[in-house]
Enzyme design. Structure first.
Site, short mmCIF file in Angstrom:
data_model
loop_
_atom_site.label_atom_id
_atom_site.label_comp_id
_atom_site.label_asym_id
_atom_site.label_seq_id
_atom_site.Cartn_x
_atom_site.Cartn_y
_atom_site.Cartn_z
N LYS A 75 127.54 51.02 -46.43
CA LYS A 75 127.21 50.81 -44.87
C LYS A 75 126.45 49.43 -45.12
O LYS A 75 125.58 49.00 -45.39
CB LYS A 75 126.03 51.47 -44.80
N SER A 100 123.18 57.80 -38.49
CA SER A 100 123.97 56.44 -38.36
C SER A 100 124.74 55.63 -39.61
O SER A 100 126.11 54.68 -38.68
CB SER A 100 122.56 55.35 -38.61
N SER A 129 120.73 60.51 -41.28
CA SER A 129 121.77 59.53 -40.86
C SER A 129 122.65 59.78 -42.38
O SER A 129 123.62 59.06 -42.05
CB SER A 129 121.25 58.27 -40.82
#
Lengths: 495, 491
Positions: A76, A151, A175
């Site tokens: 990420k 996210s 997330s």
């Protein structure tokens, strides 16, 4: 090979049936052909290939290699990798290249993993759909008209689409678990303090936790073990020994008391999701589990408390992005609005840089957080939210006196359509209604695939356990995984 | 002009640690801008603070020495405000649960009889220092973050101080205490000790007390500046009050900066709105529990502090308060040196004189520390003992000490080599006395006629005897034999 797990790849690598170079060439090729999914914000083929060749060389020469040697891991884009762009999905950090590695990145490097690109995300991890990215939305591999959740949508989509066998994300209010659920994979948010946050670009420091995405629990256990443990650079990381998760995964838990939380089956829960969860509970019953109803009466205050605590911390954490030391600096900061003429140029520079650098959702949360911490309001909001947080923690403490794990849906709905909730922040915030309380309480939460809707959209089952009981959590989840084949389902992504 | 002066100080002290408050970054002073930085002290995205336990210990040590009560549980808070010298745009500080409560600083008694008493402490807390903004030509500003993150102790006193001299004394006493503790070098020029002063007047008129508006004075870069700025500001406030009659009820606190060059305070730009620092608990750090064992170890590590040492020098060695203070305020190493010399000789007053007159003058002239002073306490004690026993006279002792400083040799060797041994041979001195009297008949004549005071004439003749013996004659013997000779001559 695109759907292979890390465990399968490692077996192939150890037997010499395949090289890491061959693996990454295949994945780079696939990434090239699946660019439309917008999974990666940064993928440097040369960097990937050189890592793979180096590890192949070590393996061939008989050197000892780490437990993830040669396995690609997608990262990420809020985890710092030395010298590599780390943008947090924000225009603000478009040019930021950290001079240091996050602790999890050092640990992955030590384990021999190949860092396979930086994945798309909601800006500064604020969002539940990956639509709040300066780089545009990521598409859900199961239905490209839908969001991959957020996210950490890029990391979830990377694993689901077979672009990387495993990935790292971060979970502040869901997330990791929510995108894992709507992308049909496993996602784990470890206990707060289990994994070092050093090098994780902070959204809300008291809630953020790094965790893995994988196709199954074996891979989850493997990567969790590699990244866990005390870090002297993170005061909130806990100095406790790390269990051998892969070794104990196969042993069914000694006690299998499962709590069903009525508050997790409330208004807004999609009927198809609900029936999949009810079915999962039956699977556990058949496996000999005791099912008990356990209430978390304060969980309905989770969303309001979260939307005070998280923005408060974010307003402070993101204050540093003002164009002075780093971050986007506005080229033009001449006065634009009445009254700005009297401001010092430095103040106008900060204002213009932040106005240009941040997206709408980030600004909304900064303003919210600034407000709730303001003199005269802090007692009403921030301090009140801290009290609610304690109540939620107490709820879990009492629940775990009666049961080993709690069960429920990860997300109230399957993946929603792109654009469906972008104009309605509250609807978007409700995507995390079942995941947020685990962050407020600091306990671990796991989402595993437990079904598909009629329109072939994945459904996630959430399991929650007491702090630092990841081992129990994984072994309990494994009981379900062994009895079902949802973890073997893959989306039919056309190259 | 009947008024009381009300002064309170806000003091910042950098703690002397090898690394910063929340990172492993070095803290050396005076290096090129932005070279004493690391990702944490630059506030780079993703970095986290980790408390420097050593810095916390130094803070505890200070608070204990300042008679403060240590909180068993303390936490960190973020103070949020935007400024380019603050890399994260928040400062890690302490808000509602600082690590200590209360405490006081002794106000030293002055030679003029002023001073004395205590100045209470409102609060002492620990935080990280900010960087430094340097305003260059052309409206350009440069940021140096070498200082950012250095452990900083904030000490706020109660408004207990009643004169500019006491304010200075209080600050000097604090510096002395911190130097004795070894927690800070307290250099105001280098900024490791910084002080702002709050001052106003309580004017007594017709049985009423009128308080003038409070002024905070900034930019005080020396102890002298603290005193001078307060003197100036007190006069200014009194004049202003006579002109406009404004009291604390009519005007808010204002900030003025001291100009060293012009020796005046000038108004500084005020913030237009009240600042709201939006304090909240620092989520990246864990609270600190100061357990009893840790505190006990810290209490043990604190040596004798200046106030106790002054008392002991007076009671143990019988020194005057003035002498005791001179030795103590030079710093711990001078006081230690004195202790060693005094104990080795048993001549407490002599040891104090020799150190104040000879040792301190030499180290000042040669800009050396006591540690670098070539004469060890035992060697000086030996020299003092020789003078005391009458082996040497004071002038010889001085001369020998000079040689000892130059060569590093003990007195014994210098005495042997330089023929310094005192002449105590009766016959030899008697001969010199006879010669001196014979050579100066006018002196005897003056004595006889009472033209001059006998002591003056005797002094002159003693000098003549010493001259003849190369300054080596035992002064006591010279006196005795000269008296005898004169008595004989005057008969």
């Amino acid at each position: 090979m695109n759907s292979a797990t890390a465990t399968a790849l490692l077996a192939g690598l150890e037997q010499g049936a395949i090289s890491s170079e061959e693996i990454v060439i295949g994945l780079l090729d696939r990434a090239d052909r699946l660019k439309r999914l917008n999974v990666f914000v940064h993928l440097d083929p040369d960097h990937v290939l050189s890592q793979a060749r180096a590890i192949d060389k070590r393996r061939r020469s008989g050197d000892s290699v780490g437990p993830l040697a040669g396995v690609p891991v997608a990262i990420k884009d809020l985890l710092c990798v030395e010298g590599e762009p780390t943008t947090c999905g924000s225009r603000m950090l478009r040019t930021f290249r950290p001079p240091y590695d996050a602790t999890v990145i050092s640990r992955l490097k030590q384990a021999g993993a190949i860092l396979f690109g930086k994945t798309n995300m909601d800006e500064f991890a604020m969002g539940s759909s990956t639509e709040n990215s300066a780089y545009g939305p990521t598409l859900n591999p199961w239905d490209e008209t839908r969001v991959p959740g957020g996210s950490s949508g890029g990391s979830a989509a990377a694993v689901a689409a077979g672009l990387a066998p495993i990935a790292l994300g971060s979970d502040t209010g869901g997330s990791i678990r929510q995108p894992a659920a709507v992308c049909g994979i496993v996602g784990l948010k470890p206990t707060y303090g289990r994994v070092s946050r050093y090098g994780l670009i902070a959204f809300a420091s008291s809630l953020d936790q790094i965790g893995p995405f994988a196709h199954d629990l074996a891979d989850t256990a493997l990567i969790l073990k590699a990244i866990s443990g005390h870090d002297p650079r993170d005061s909130t990381s806990v100095d406790d020994s790390v269990p051998d998760y892969p070794a104990t995964l196969g042993t069914p838990p000694e006690s299998l008391r499962i709590g069903v939380v009525p508050e997790f089956f409330g208004e807004g829960l999609d009927p198809e999701v609900e029936s999949a969860i009810r079915e999962a509970i039956r699977v556990y019953e058949q496996a000999g589990a005791t099912i008990r109803k356990v209430s978390l009466p304060n969980s309905r205050s989770g969303i309001p408390a979260y939307y005070i605590v998280a923005p408060a911390e974010c307003s402070s954490n993101l204050a540093r992005y003002d164009g002075t030391i780093y971050g986007h600096r506005a080229a033009d900061f001449s006065p634009r609005y009445p009254g700005e003429e009297s401001l010092a140029p430095m103040v106008r520079m900060m204002m213009a840089s932040r106005a240009e650098g941040f997206g709408a959702e980030v600004k909304r949360r900064i303003m919210l957080g600034t407000f709730v911490l303001s003199a005269g309001y802090a007692d009403q909001y921030y301090n009140q939210a801290l009290k609610v947080r304690r109540l939620i923690r107490n709820d879990f403490d009492s629940a775990f006196k009666e049961v080993d794990v709690l069960i429920g849906p990860t997300s109230p709905t399957p993946a929603f359509k792109l654009g469906e909730r972008t104009s309605n922040p509250l609807a978007m915030y409700l995507s995390d209604i079942y995941t947020i309380t685990a962050n407020l309480a600091g306990i671990p939460g796991l989402s595993i695939p437990c079904g598909l809707t009629k329109s072939n959209l994945p459904i996630g089952l959430q399991l929650l356990a007491p702090a630092f009981a990841e081992e129990k959590l994984l072994r309990t989840a494994r009981v379900f995984e062994r009895a079902t084949d949802w973890h073997l389902k893959r989306p039919g992504v056309k190259e | 002009m009947d008024y009381d002066i009300i002064i309170g100080l806000e003091i910042h002290v950098q703690l002397q640690t090898e690394s910063k408050m929340f990172s492993w970054c070095g803290t050396e002073f005076g290096l090129p801008p932005n070279t004493q930085t690391d990702p944490v002290s630059l506030g780079l995205p993703g970095t986290l603070p980790v408390m420097n336990r050593k810095a916390f210990e130094l803070a505890l040590k200070t608070a204990v020495a300042l008679h403060a009560e240590i909180a068993p549980f303390t936490k960190w808070d973020r103070k949020n405000y935007y400024y380019p010298d603050l890399p994260k745009n928040y400062q890690i500080s302490q808000y509602d649960l600082p690590f200590s409560h209360g405490g006081w600083i002794a106000i030293p008694r002055r030679k003029d009889g002023g001073g004395g008493g205590r100045c209470g402490l409102t609060r002492v807390h620990l935080e990280e220092d900010t960087g430094k903004l340097m305003h260059a030509a052309g409206g350009l500003s440069e940021v140096d973050l070498n200082r950012a993150g250095i452990p900083l102790l904030e000490i706020v006193t109660d408004p207990d101080i009643r004169s500019p001299a006491d304010a200075r004394g209080c600050l000097e006493e604090l510096r002395l205490t911190l130097r004795y503790l070894g927690v800070s070098d307290c250099e105001m020029q280098e900024g490791s000790l910084r002080c702002d002063a709050n001052v106003n007047l309580h004017i007594h008129r017709d049985g009423d007390t009128i308080a003038t508006p409070i002024v905070e004075i900034k930019n005080l870069n020396s102890f002298r500046a603290v005193e001078k700025a307060l003197i100036y500001e007190i006069e200014r406030q009194y004049k202003k009050w006579r002109d406009d009659g404004l009291t604390i009820k009519d005007a808010a606190k204002t900030t003025r900066g001291w100009s060293d060059a012009e020796e005046v305070t000038k108004p500084q730009r005020e913030k237009e709105t009240a600042s709201d620092y939006r304090y909240f608990p620092e989520p990246d750090l864990v609270p600190v529990v100061a357990d009893l064992a840790w505190l006990a170890r810290i209490r043990e590590s604190i040596g004798e502090l200046p106030a106790a040492r002054r008392d002991r020098f007076e009671s143990e060695y019988g020194l005057s308060p003035y002498d005791a203070n001179v030795l103590v305020e030079q710093g711990q190493d001078v006081a230690d040196y004195y202790d060693d010399v005094a104990r080795a000789t048993g001549q407490y007053k002599l040891a104090s004189n020799w150190i104040q007159q000879d040792v301190l003058r030499t180290i000042k002239e040669k800009k050396m520390s006591v540690a670098e002073f070539p004469v060890a306490p035992a060697a000086l004690a030996d020299l003092i003992n020789r003078v005391e026993r009458g082996e040497l006279n004071t002038n010889q002792g001085r001369e020998i000490l000079g040689r000892m400083i130059e060569t590093g040799d003990p007195a014994e060797i210098i005495i042997e080599m330089g023929g310094y041994r005192m002449v105590s041979d009766r016959d030899q001195i008697a001969a010199a006395v006879d010669a001196a009297v014979a050579a100066n008949p006018q002196a005897i004549d003056e004595l006889k006629r009472g033209k001059k005071k006998p002591e003056a004439v005797k002094g002159f003749l003693r000098g003549q005897v010493m001259k003849q013996t190369g300054g080596k004659a035992n002064p006591a013997l010279v006196g005795e034999l000269l008296e005898a000779k004169l008595a004989e001559s005057l008969q």
